[in-house]
Design a protein around this motif. Structure first.
Motif, PDB file in Angstrom:
ATOM      1  N   ASN A  62       0.986  -1.558  -0.201  1.00 33.03           N
ATOM      2  CA  ASN A  62      -0.164   0.360   0.048  1.00 33.03           C
ATOM      3  C   ASN A  62       1.558   1.498   0.063  1.00 33.03           C
ATOM      4  N   THR A  63       2.156   1.074   0.924  1.00 29.24           N
ATOM      5  CA  THR A  63       2.890   2.737   1.299  1.00 29.24           C
ATOM      6  C   THR A  63       3.417   2.609  -0.268  1.00 29.24           C
ATOM      7  N   THR A  65       2.655   1.235  -3.595  1.00 26.59           N
ATOM      8  CA  THR A  65       1.222   2.492  -4.574  1.00 26.59           C
ATOM      9  C   THR A  65       1.408   3.508  -4.439  1.00 26.59           C
ATOM     10  N   GLY A  66       0.976   4.245  -3.166  1.00 24.41           N
ATOM     11  CA  GLY A  66       1.068   5.633  -2.729  1.00 24.41           C
ATOM     12  C   GLY A  66       1.900   6.673  -2.834  1.00 24.41           C
ATOM     13  N   LYS A  70       1.727   8.580  -6.597  1.00 21.69           N
ATOM     14  CA  LYS A  70       1.830  10.960  -5.301  1.00 21.69           C
ATOM     15  C   LYS A  70       2.557  11.749  -6.784  1.00 21.69           C
TER      16      LYS A  70
END
Length: 83
Positions: A62-63, A65-66, A70
């Motif tokens: 998740n980190t 992908t985020g 960004k």
């Protein structure tokens, strides 16, 4: 990898080539989780397509992908295995 990890695929579309250095730096930071990577340039639409296969904790996926999402001009979506 440990059993508390999941297999996932992150699909990445890069529309701004000036962001590739930042993208590669981010991928390098998570390199120990990467099973494989495939990159396909698509000049007809002036984009690059990257597919990342990972075995990592869900929070890590998740980190990453985020972080990718960004970056201006970069879109990233993750798909997870059921286990």
């Amino acid at each position: 990898m440990a059993t508390d990890t999941r297999v996932a695929v992150i699909s990445v579309i890069v529309e701004r080539k000036d962001k590739i250095r930042e993208l590669n730096q981010l991928l390098h930071e998570y390199g120990s989780y990467v099973i494989g990577r495939m990159g396909v340039p698509y000049p007809a639409k002036d984009v690059s397509i990257i597919c990342l296969a990972l075995d990592a904790p869900q929070d890590t996926i998740n980190t990453l992908t985020g972080g990718l999402g960004k970056l201006d001009g970069v879109t990233a979506k993750a798909t997870y295995s059921k286990r």
